[in-house]
Enzyme design. Structure first.
Site, PDB file in Angstrom:
ATOM      1  N   SER A  78      -9.895  31.120 -39.984  1.00 13.16           N
ATOM      2  CA  SER A  78      -9.294  30.207 -38.840  1.00 13.16           C
ATOM      3  C   SER A  78      -7.807  30.905 -38.368  1.00 13.16           C
ATOM      4  O   SER A  78      -7.572  31.882 -38.778  1.00 13.16           O
ATOM      5  CB  SER A  78      -9.044  28.842 -39.455  1.00 13.16           C
ATOM      6  OG  SER A  78      -7.926  28.676 -40.213  1.00 13.16           O
ATOM      7  N   TYR A 223       7.469  26.292 -48.686  1.00 10.41           N
ATOM      8  CA  TYR A 223       6.889  27.135 -47.701  1.00 10.41           C
ATOM      9  C   TYR A 223       8.067  28.178 -47.161  1.00 10.41           C
ATOM     10  O   TYR A 223       7.695  29.272 -47.365  1.00 10.41           O
ATOM     11  CB  TYR A 223       6.537  26.326 -46.074  1.00 10.41           C
ATOM     12  CG  TYR A 223       5.846  27.285 -45.193  1.00 10.41           C
ATOM     13  CD1 TYR A 223       4.784  27.864 -45.596  1.00 10.41           C
ATOM     14  CD2 TYR A 223       6.504  27.374 -44.190  1.00 10.41           C
ATOM     15  CE1 TYR A 223       4.363  28.539 -44.382  1.00 10.41           C
ATOM     16  CE2 TYR A 223       6.187  28.086 -42.894  1.00 10.41           C
ATOM     17  CZ  TYR A 223       4.875  28.912 -43.334  1.00 10.41           C
ATOM     18  OH  TYR A 223       4.309  29.360 -42.200  1.00 10.41           O
ATOM     19  N   LYS A 227       7.821  32.172 -47.888  1.00  4.89           N
ATOM     20  CA  LYS A 227       8.173  33.330 -46.938  1.00  4.89           C
ATOM     21  C   LYS A 227       9.336  34.021 -47.077  1.00  4.89           C
ATOM     22  O   LYS A 227       9.405  35.106 -46.672  1.00  4.89           O
ATOM     23  CB  LYS A 227       8.151  32.538 -45.435  1.00  4.89           C
ATOM     24  CG  LYS A 227       6.714  32.022 -45.242  1.00  4.89           C
ATOM     25  CD  LYS A 227       5.429  32.895 -44.994  1.00  4.89           C
ATOM     26  CE  LYS A 227       4.326  32.197 -44.610  1.00  4.89           C
ATOM     27  NZ  LYS A 227       3.433  33.325 -44.718  1.00  4.89           N
TER      28      LYS A 227
HETATM   29  N1  NDP Z   1       0.789  28.246 -37.155  1.00  6.59           N
HETATM   30  C1  NDP Z   1       2.116  28.534 -37.363  1.00  6.59           C
HETATM   31  O1  NDP Z   1       2.634  28.079 -36.714  1.00  6.59           O
HETATM   32  C2  NDP Z   1       2.592  29.682 -38.149  1.00  6.59           C
HETATM   33  C3  NDP Z   1       1.660  30.611 -38.968  1.00  6.59           C
HETATM   34  N2  NDP Z   1       2.348  31.576 -39.683  1.00  6.59           N
HETATM   35  C4  NDP Z   1       1.554  32.150 -40.569  1.00  6.59           C
HETATM   36  O2  NDP Z   1       0.341  32.526 -40.280  1.00  6.59           O
HETATM   37  C5  NDP Z   1      -0.702  32.698 -41.327  1.00  6.59           C
HETATM   38  C6  NDP Z   1      -1.866  32.119 -40.908  1.00  6.59           C
HETATM   39  O3  NDP Z   1      -1.654  30.761 -40.730  1.00  6.59           O
HETATM   40  P1  NDP Z   1      -2.628  30.137 -39.601  1.00  6.59           P
HETATM   41  O4  NDP Z   1      -3.524  30.803 -38.912  1.00  6.59           O
HETATM   42  O5  NDP Z   1      -1.478  29.468 -38.620  1.00  6.59           O
HETATM   43  O6  NDP Z   1      -3.030  28.635 -40.275  1.00  6.59           O
HETATM   44  P2  NDP Z   1      -4.602  28.227 -40.610  1.00  6.59           P
HETATM   45  O7  NDP Z   1      -4.557  26.874 -41.396  1.00  6.59           O
HETATM   46  O8  NDP Z   1      -5.446  27.967 -39.425  1.00  6.59           O
HETATM   47  O9  NDP Z   1      -5.068  29.460 -41.362  1.00  6.59           O
HETATM   48  C7  NDP Z   1      -4.851  29.768 -42.774  1.00  6.59           C
HETATM   49  C8  NDP Z   1      -5.952  30.750 -43.340  1.00  6.59           C
HETATM   50  O10 NDP Z   1      -5.447  30.774 -44.537  1.00  6.59           O
HETATM   51  C9  NDP Z   1      -6.462  30.492 -45.694  1.00  6.59           C
HETATM   52  N3  NDP Z   1      -6.098  30.272 -46.841  1.00  6.59           N
HETATM   53  C10 NDP Z   1      -5.340  29.095 -47.274  1.00  6.59           C
HETATM   54  N4  NDP Z   1      -5.322  28.953 -48.520  1.00  6.59           N
HETATM   55  C11 NDP Z   1      -5.728  30.228 -48.990  1.00  6.59           C
HETATM   56  C12 NDP Z   1      -6.332  30.544 -50.320  1.00  6.59           C
HETATM   57  N5  NDP Z   1      -5.761  29.824 -51.549  1.00  6.59           N
HETATM   58  N6  NDP Z   1      -7.060  31.555 -50.530  1.00  6.59           N
HETATM   59  C13 NDP Z   1      -7.544  32.138 -49.643  1.00  6.59           C
HETATM   60  N7  NDP Z   1      -7.353  31.834 -48.237  1.00  6.59           N
HETATM   61  C14 NDP Z   1      -6.804  30.910 -48.296  1.00  6.59           C
HETATM   62  C15 NDP Z   1      -7.268  29.498 -44.915  1.00  6.59           C
HETATM   63  O11 NDP Z   1      -8.582  29.496 -45.341  1.00  6.59           O
HETATM   64  P3  NDP Z   1      -9.616  28.272 -45.260  1.00  6.59           P
HETATM   65  O12 NDP Z   1     -10.331  28.348 -43.725  1.00  6.59           O
HETATM   66  O13 NDP Z   1     -10.460  28.417 -46.260  1.00  6.59           O
HETATM   67  O14 NDP Z   1      -8.680  26.985 -45.509  1.00  6.59           O
HETATM   68  C16 NDP Z   1      -7.369  30.088 -43.367  1.00  6.59           C
HETATM   69  O15 NDP Z   1      -8.223  31.062 -43.008  1.00  6.59           O
HETATM   70  C17 NDP Z   1       0.051  32.130 -42.462  1.00  6.59           C
HETATM   71  O16 NDP Z   1       0.475  32.934 -43.192  1.00  6.59           O
HETATM   72  C18 NDP Z   1       1.258  31.108 -41.754  1.00  6.59           C
HETATM   73  O17 NDP Z   1       2.093  31.012 -42.840  1.00  6.59           O
HETATM   74  C19 NDP Z   1       3.566  31.915 -39.580  1.00  6.59           C
HETATM   75  C20 NDP Z   1       4.190  31.259 -38.550  1.00  6.59           C
HETATM   76  C21 NDP Z   1       3.945  30.139 -37.837  1.00  6.59           C
HETATM   77  C1  LIG Z   2      23.787  29.421 -30.183  1.00  5.56           C
HETATM   78  C2  LIG Z   2      22.407  28.268 -30.157  1.00  5.56           C
HETATM   79  C3  LIG Z   2      21.808  28.396 -31.479  1.00  5.56           C
HETATM   80  C4  LIG Z   2      20.858  27.370 -31.561  1.00  5.56           C
HETATM   81  C5  LIG Z   2      20.181  27.154 -32.738  1.00  5.56           C
HETATM   82  C6  LIG Z   2      20.023  25.949 -33.187  1.00  5.56           C
HETATM   83  C7  LIG Z   2      19.087  25.757 -34.251  1.00  5.56           C
HETATM   84  C8  LIG Z   2      18.040  24.762 -34.279  1.00  5.56           C
HETATM   85  C9  LIG Z   2      16.955  24.896 -35.229  1.00  5.56           C
HETATM   86  C10 LIG Z   2      15.607  25.537 -34.741  1.00  5.56           C
HETATM   87  C11 LIG Z   2      14.990  25.382 -35.978  1.00  5.56           C
HETATM   88  C12 LIG Z   2      13.619  26.597 -35.576  1.00  5.56           C
HETATM   89  C13 LIG Z   2      12.659  26.538 -36.666  1.00  5.56           C
HETATM   90  C14 LIG Z   2      11.431  27.295 -36.226  1.00  5.56           C
HETATM   91  C15 LIG Z   2      10.721  27.307 -37.356  1.00  5.56           C
HETATM   92  C16 LIG Z   2       9.392  28.121 -37.019  1.00  5.56           C
HETATM   93  O1  LIG Z   2       9.308  28.798 -36.206  1.00  5.56           O
HETATM   94  O2  LIG Z   2       8.591  28.101 -38.075  1.00  5.56           O
HETATM   95  C17 LIG Z   2       7.424  28.951 -37.964  1.00  5.56           C
HETATM   96  C18 LIG Z   2       6.342  28.278 -39.049  1.00  5.56           C
HETATM   97  O3  LIG Z   2       6.219  29.111 -39.850  1.00  5.56           O
HETATM   98  C19 LIG Z   2       5.948  26.914 -38.739  1.00  5.56           C
HETATM   99  O4  LIG Z   2       5.482  26.330 -39.902  1.00  5.56           O
HETATM  100  P1  LIG Z   2       5.400  24.738 -40.190  1.00  5.56           P
HETATM  101  O5  LIG Z   2       4.600  24.470 -41.256  1.00  5.56           O
HETATM  102  O6  LIG Z   2       7.059  24.383 -40.374  1.00  5.56           O
HETATM  103  O7  LIG Z   2       4.777  24.311 -38.638  1.00  5.56           O
END
Ligand code: NDP
Ligand SMILES: CCCCCCCCCCCCCCCC(=O)OCC(=O)COP(=O)(O)O
Length: 341
Positions: A78, A223, A227
């Site tokens: 996904s 989380y 990361k």
């Molecule tokens: N979406 C966002 O806002 C952001 C995402 N990321 C990162 O991107 C990456 C992908 O996530 P994203 O596509 O967004 O999320 P999704 O939930 O859509 O996808 C996550 C994927 O990871 C798989 N997965 C989860 N747990 C396991 C496990 N135990 N073993 C094997 N596979 C597993 C899921 O499999 P299954 O289908 O079986 O659940 C799925 O395919 C992640 O590392 C996430 O942290 C980073 C920043 C922002």
């Molecule tokens: C000089 C001006 C500076 C302004 C900075 C202000 C600070 C505001 C805080 C903003 C936080 C941004 C967080 C972004 C987090 C992010 O993008 O995460 C990505 C993910 O992995 C999302 O995972 P989630 O499970 O949290 O949805």
């Protein structure tokens, strides 16, 4: 004031005096035009040409790097993983698609095989089923991959889960689950594939981290910790394997429109099940997958793929940590108020 012959113009039968000031202006204008046409324009077109040539060479190198490369993608079922699968498949890579759900993987293989590409030689992907949170199955999966394809050129550690909850309410088992999926699983797979890369003196390891690998925001402890650990591990790895010509790319995206928030675990281990506004309004997974493809193709060391605020937040965390911590504390207070806890 003396006037030279140059200052006079013959108009029929009489000589008219022409203002030397204007003529000087005309000469200056002419000189500027000459400079523009002889220096600026060729310089501009020359630079554009060099830039276009550079981009073309970069694109050709990238094409050659990805075509026929064996690419392993975790979490391919996904979101970002699925879009990466589409992007690398279209680039002609030989894919190994990893996931927990064999049916979803089969469907993806069929979907990719149905895409006809007349310009490029594409390959039927190889599905491998395993759970990243079970490190034993991870090692077996690595063996299965090497047996089936002989080697791995590019490993994309993409799979992951997120978390929502306060630290005080979260059981250690939940912290461990997130760390196992996002950190121990990916590093186990990396370690299992690394010796064969070192032997070949060739390979590329990609970690899909997050902006939260660089900054920690409230109610994401497990989380953000997983990361941050990912960022640290793969930065160390990059330094250690450079001597074997192995590349390491860390990609740190901001919010992406995927199921990440829906699938996040909460303090008691249950599924969060909410599509957060931030997630819904994020970048599309296809856009981010294209950034991943380009970053890998260009062998970038790291990429931050996020909007202005998350990027500024990363700089603020490093340049003015006190202000950043104050902002995060007020964010925590605000979120608590909204939730009424
Ligand atoms: N979406 C966002 O806002 C952001 C995402 N990321 C990162 O991107 C990456 C992908 O996530 P994203 O596509 O967004 O999320 P999704 O939930 O859509 O996808 C996550 C994927 O990871 C798989 N997965 C989860 N747990 C396991 C496990 N135990 N073993 C094997 N596979 C597993 C899921 O499999 P299954 O289908 O079986 O659940 C799925 O395919 C992640 O590392 C996430 O942290 C980073 C920043 C922002
Ligand atoms: C000089 C001006 C500076 C302004 C900075 C202000 C600070 C505001 C805080 C903003 C936080 C941004 C967080 C972004 C987090 C992010 O993008 O995460 C990505 C993910 O992995 C999302 O995972 P989630 O499970 O949290 O949805």
């Amino acid at each position: 004031m003396d006037h030279t012959r140059k200052d006079f113009r013959h108009n029929g039968s009489i000589w008219e005096w022409e203002a030397p000031k204007d003529s000087r202006k005309t000469v200056q204008k002419g000189k500027l035009m000459d400079f523009t046409s002889t220096v600026i324009v060729p310089l501009l077109f020359g630079s554009l040409g060099i830039f276009a040539l550079f981009r073309l060479l970069q694109w050709m190198r990238m094409r050659a790097y990805l075509q026929e490369a064996v690419v392993v993608i975790t979490g391919a079922t996904s979101g970002l993983g699925k879009e990466c699968a589409k992007a690398f498949h279209a680039a002609g890579s030989k894919l190994v698609l990893c996931g927990r759900d064999s049916e979803k993987l089969k469907e993806l293989v069929q979907e990719l095989c149905a895409v006809k590409n007349h310009r490029k030689n594409t390959h039927e992907p190889h599905p491998v089923v395993f759970d990243l949170s079970d490190t034993k199955t991870v090692v077996n999966a690595a063996e299965e991959i090497l047996k089936a394809l002989g080697h791995v050129d590019i490993l994309i550690n993409n799979a992951g889960i997120s978390f929502r909850g306060t630290i005080v309410d979260t059981g250690l088992d939940v912290d461990k689950k997130v760390m196992e999926t996002n950190y121990f699983g990916p590093i186990a797979l990396t370690k299992a594939l690394l010796p064969s890369m070192i032997k070949r003196r060739q390979g590329h390891i990609v970690a899909i981290s997050s902006v939260q690998g660089k900054i920690s925001i409230p109610f994401r402890s497990a989380y953000a910790a997983s990361k941050h650990a990912t960022q640290a591990f793969f930065d160390c790895l990059r330094a250690e394997v450079e001597q074997y010509d192995i590349e390491v790319t860390v990609v740190s995206p901001g919010y992406i429109q995927t199921n990440l928030s829906l699938n996040a675990v909460t303090a008691d281990g249950s599924r969060y099940g909410v599509m957060d506004k931030t997630t819904a309004e994020g970048q599309t997974a296809a856009e981010v997958a294209q950034v991943v493809l380009n970053a890998v193709g260009q062998k970038k060391k790291e990429v931050l793929v996020a909007g202005l605020t998350p990027c500024l937040a990363v700089y603020l965390r490093n340049l003015c940590p006190r202000l950043f911590f104050t902002l995060m504390a007020s964010r925590a207070k605000k979120e608590r108020k909204v939730k009424g806890s």
